[in-house]
Design a protein around this motif. Structure first.
Motif: not given
Length: 151
Positions: A15-20, A25-28, A98-105
């Protein structure tokens, strides 16, 4: 659930590293996994999760994302999950972020490798975000790929 995915979403630091934008989503996810507790079985890349169904690590959309390869008498099938989100970027420009991916590269590298495997192994694909019911094939096209709906 894939071990890497389970570890990531269960980690209190996520939750602290995923981005605001993705904190809710992380909490859920953490809450749901806590509720499920011991009902969740862990598996690794390559494990047979059901007879004839093998887990395929496809990281990038999320850290431990999995697709599933299905062996069958009429040929092989790859269930993509969110490794390929749509046919425009996913097939026609798989190396683009793609903006839907957490790690785009990493997701772009994964898409390219996954499409190479699908074409090389002549696999049918099932994609939840693909047109026409999401079942079809991948073909190489002008340095990229195209999705061909089953028909």
């Amino acid at each position: 659930m894939g071990a890497g995915e389970l570890d990531y979403w269960s980690d209190p630091e996520t939750v602290n590293t995923i981005g605001a934008a993705r904190q809710a989503f992380a909490i859920g996810a953490a809450r749901r996994l806590e509720m499920l507790g011991d009902m969740v079985e862990r598996f690794e890349d390559g494990d047979e999760v059901l007879p004839g169904v093998s887990a395929v690590l496809t990281p990038g959309h999320t850290p431990g994302h999995m697709a599933f390869a299905v062996a069958g008498d009429s040929g092989a099938l790859m269930i993509l999950g969110d490794a390929i989100g749509n046919h425009h970027v996913g097939f026609e420009a798989p190396g683009l972020p793609s903006g839907s991916d957490q790690d785009q590269g990493l997701a772009a590298q994964t898409r390219l490798a996954l499409l190479d495997r699908i074409v090389a192994d002549d696999m049918t694909v099932v994609g939840y975000h693909l047109p026409g019911g999401g079942i079809g094939r991948a073909e190489r096209m002008d340095g990229a790929y195209r999705f061909v709906q089953a028909g």
